[in-house]
Structures are given as structure tokens and as C-alpha cells.
Scaffold this motif. Sequence first.
Motif, PDB file in Angstrom:
ATOM      1  N   ILE A  24       1.000  -1.120  -0.005  1.00  0.00           N
ATOM      2  CA  ILE A  24       0.076  -0.041  -0.065  1.00  0.00           C
ATOM      3  C   ILE A  24       0.868   1.172   0.085  1.00  0.00           C
ATOM      4  O   ILE A  24       2.126   1.181   0.408  1.00  0.00           O
ATOM      5  CB  ILE A  24      -0.965   0.139   1.272  1.00  0.00           C
ATOM      6  CG1 ILE A  24      -0.242  -0.147   2.585  1.00  0.00           C
ATOM      7  CG2 ILE A  24      -1.814  -1.039   1.263  1.00  0.00           C
ATOM      8  CD1 ILE A  24      -1.330   0.356   3.967  1.00  0.00           C
ATOM      9  N   THR A  25       0.405   2.163  -0.646  1.00  0.00           N
ATOM     10  CA  THR A  25       1.101   3.545  -0.579  1.00  0.00           C
ATOM     11  C   THR A  25       1.109   4.296   0.866  1.00  0.00           C
ATOM     12  O   THR A  25       0.424   3.841   1.710  1.00  0.00           O
ATOM     13  CB  THR A  25       0.374   4.752  -1.476  1.00  0.00           C
ATOM     14  OG1 THR A  25      -1.086   4.732  -0.982  1.00  0.00           O
ATOM     15  CG2 THR A  25       0.366   4.023  -2.818  1.00  0.00           C
ATOM     16  N   VAL A  26       1.936   5.258   0.974  1.00  0.00           N
ATOM     17  CA  VAL A  26       2.074   5.915   2.300  1.00  0.00           C
ATOM     18  C   VAL A  26       0.716   6.750   2.941  1.00  0.00           C
ATOM     19  O   VAL A  26       0.183   6.514   3.987  1.00  0.00           O
ATOM     20  CB  VAL A  26       3.030   7.001   2.456  1.00  0.00           C
ATOM     21  CG1 VAL A  26       3.192   7.738   3.817  1.00  0.00           C
ATOM     22  CG2 VAL A  26       4.408   6.182   2.227  1.00  0.00           C
ATOM     23  N   THR A  27      -0.035   7.216   1.627  1.00  0.00           N
ATOM     24  CA  THR A  27      -1.282   7.966   1.688  1.00  0.00           C
ATOM     25  C   THR A  27      -2.252   6.770   2.335  1.00  0.00           C
ATOM     26  O   THR A  27      -3.173   7.291   3.191  1.00  0.00           O
ATOM     27  CB  THR A  27      -1.611   8.707   0.443  1.00  0.00           C
ATOM     28  OG1 THR A  27      -0.714   9.450   0.190  1.00  0.00           O
ATOM     29  CG2 THR A  27      -3.092   9.417   0.881  1.00  0.00           C
ATOM     30  N   GLU A  28      -2.500   5.668   1.731  1.00  0.00           N
ATOM     31  CA  GLU A  28      -3.539   4.841   2.081  1.00  0.00           C
ATOM     32  C   GLU A  28      -3.108   4.342   3.442  1.00  0.00           C
ATOM     33  O   GLU A  28      -4.102   3.874   3.960  1.00  0.00           O
ATOM     34  CB  GLU A  28      -3.265   3.573   0.895  1.00  0.00           C
ATOM     35  CG  GLU A  28      -3.832   3.653  -0.613  1.00  0.00           C
ATOM     36  CD  GLU A  28      -3.585   2.726  -1.545  1.00  0.00           C
ATOM     37  OE1 GLU A  28      -2.607   1.936  -1.167  1.00  0.00           O
ATOM     38  OE2 GLU A  28      -4.177   2.833  -2.384  1.00  0.00           O
ATOM     39  N   LEU A  29      -2.002   4.128   4.016  1.00  0.00           N
ATOM     40  CA  LEU A  29      -1.636   3.690   5.166  1.00  0.00           C
ATOM     41  C   LEU A  29      -2.106   4.837   6.295  1.00  0.00           C
ATOM     42  O   LEU A  29      -2.638   4.536   7.261  1.00  0.00           O
ATOM     43  CB  LEU A  29      -0.221   3.708   5.545  1.00  0.00           C
ATOM     44  CG  LEU A  29       0.149   3.320   7.024  1.00  0.00           C
ATOM     45  CD1 LEU A  29      -0.076   1.774   6.984  1.00  0.00           C
ATOM     46  CD2 LEU A  29       1.685   3.666   7.174  1.00  0.00           C
ATOM     47  N   GLY A  30      -2.159   5.917   5.800  1.00  0.00           N
ATOM     48  CA  GLY A  30      -2.801   7.151   6.521  1.00  0.00           C
ATOM     49  C   GLY A  30      -4.147   7.125   6.687  1.00  0.00           C
ATOM     50  O   GLY A  30      -4.930   7.252   7.680  1.00  0.00           O
ATOM     51  N   HIS A  31      -4.725   6.862   5.536  1.00  0.00           N
ATOM     52  CA  HIS A  31      -6.160   6.375   5.516  1.00  0.00           C
ATOM     53  C   HIS A  31      -6.607   5.299   6.425  1.00  0.00           C
ATOM     54  O   HIS A  31      -7.656   5.359   7.287  1.00  0.00           O
ATOM     55  CB  HIS A  31      -6.921   6.253   4.214  1.00  0.00           C
ATOM     56  CG  HIS A  31      -6.707   7.307   3.171  1.00  0.00           C
ATOM     57  ND1 HIS A  31      -7.351   8.743   3.461  1.00  0.00           N
ATOM     58  CD2 HIS A  31      -6.338   7.415   2.060  1.00  0.00           C
ATOM     59  CE1 HIS A  31      -7.039   9.321   2.181  1.00  0.00           C
ATOM     60  NE2 HIS A  31      -6.144   8.521   1.424  1.00  0.00           N
ATOM     61  N   LYS A  32      -5.857   4.332   6.492  1.00  0.00           N
ATOM     62  CA  LYS A  32      -5.930   3.280   7.323  1.00  0.00           C
ATOM     63  C   LYS A  32      -6.224   3.634   9.033  1.00  0.00           C
ATOM     64  O   LYS A  32      -6.793   3.153   9.755  1.00  0.00           O
ATOM     65  CB  LYS A  32      -5.124   2.079   7.083  1.00  0.00           C
ATOM     66  CG  LYS A  32      -5.245   0.842   7.880  1.00  0.00           C
ATOM     67  CD  LYS A  32      -4.056  -0.135   7.725  1.00  0.00           C
ATOM     68  CE  LYS A  32      -4.025  -1.168   8.642  1.00  0.00           C
ATOM     69  NZ  LYS A  32      -2.904  -2.257   8.280  1.00  0.00           N
ATOM     70  N   TYR A  33      -5.203   4.687   9.164  1.00  0.00           N
ATOM     71  CA  TYR A  33      -5.105   5.038  10.572  1.00  0.00           C
ATOM     72  C   TYR A  33      -5.915   6.194  10.833  1.00  0.00           C
ATOM     73  O   TYR A  33      -5.614   6.941  11.813  1.00  0.00           O
ATOM     74  CB  TYR A  33      -3.539   5.098  11.010  1.00  0.00           C
ATOM     75  CG  TYR A  33      -2.981   3.769  11.223  1.00  0.00           C
ATOM     76  CD1 TYR A  33      -3.012   3.056  12.224  1.00  0.00           C
ATOM     77  CD2 TYR A  33      -2.019   3.519  10.255  1.00  0.00           C
ATOM     78  CE1 TYR A  33      -2.551   2.064  12.461  1.00  0.00           C
ATOM     79  CE2 TYR A  33      -1.318   2.095  10.414  1.00  0.00           C
ATOM     80  CZ  TYR A  33      -1.472   1.258  11.639  1.00  0.00           C
ATOM     81  OH  TYR A  33      -0.976   0.162  11.763  1.00  0.00           O
TER      82      TYR A  33
END
Length: 186
Positions: A24-33
Motif C-alpha cells: 500500500i502507498t503511504v497515503t493509503e496507510l494514513g487512511h487506514k489510521y
Amino acid sequence: MLYVQETLDRQTGLLATNTIGEYITVTELGHKYRVGPKRVRAILHHMGVLAAEGRRYRLPRAHVESGLGRRHDNPRSGHPFDVLSPECQALIAEAWDDTVADLDSEAEPPMRHAKAALDAFRSTRELTTQQAVCWLCDHYPRLLHRQIADILGVTAQLVSRFTKLRAKQKQIKIARKAQTLPVLQD
């Protein structure tokens, strides 16, 4: 995104597809958290996953070699980005809460200093919200809009509007300074 690796079987001449994992991209990781793109990059930088590279936070090449992710330096969209491997995501999940708490505890003293300085300045003058935002931007340029909003008790959108207006006024002032004065004839 599911990453696969294709290898050529030289005996049969067919491509064999092996699944590497869900990256996953870094931005997608941000959405996850449930944090924004800038905040997730700041947290991952504090964690040591991302490193400052120019004006961006990128995955270091040493992490790519150790299998923590992949760098896409020249994608079709034109903007370089990084993706994190499932192994890296598991490591981030273990350290996320502690890192966020540590980062927030480090962010508190500048906010307290800024609030104390603003209160001291307000004791000598009456300031509007816009003036207070401009004062904080001038004296504490590293504060985020969210932090300024918390100090003043207003929304981040209002802080953003005032900072954009401030930037526009600065550009007008710079343009006026650059204008040449007409020469008067006697």
C-alpha cells in the motif's frame, strides 16, 4: 495493490507468476489510521521508516533493499511515490501508538510556548483572530494550521483562509516594492 513477480521458465517458455504481497502507498496507510497525508509522513519519519529527501519524505534505498517497500521514482503520473510491504506494515502497526504518543508529546512544548507568548502579546494589545493568526505565523512558522487553530480555538479552515489572505497580501507588497517610480521632469 497486489504485487506479483513474473519469472520465465526457460524449459517451457512460459511466464510463472508469483504473488509478492499486498503493498500500500503511504497515503493509503494514513487512511487506514485515519490521519492525513502530511501527518502520516511525519509519523513515519519520526518512526524511522521514511527519510527526508529534498522537500519530500521518501523510503530510503536501504529499506527497499531489506524488503520493507518499493520506490517508484518515475511513474506515469509524474509524481514519485513509495509503497510499503506487508512486513513493513506489520512493523508500523506494532510501533504506531507509541510513536504517535511520542510525537505528540514533542509537539506540545512549542504549542504551549506559542500560546504563552501570544497571551503575553495580547495583554498589551487587542487582536482580532486574523491578527492573532498572522502573529503566530510570523513568530512560530513551524506550527501547523491545526495547531494554530487549537491555540486560538477556531477551525483549521479559518486559519487556512487567513494564511492564504496573508500570503496574497505579501505578494502584493513585494510586487509594489519591485515597481519602478516614474521620473518627474522639472
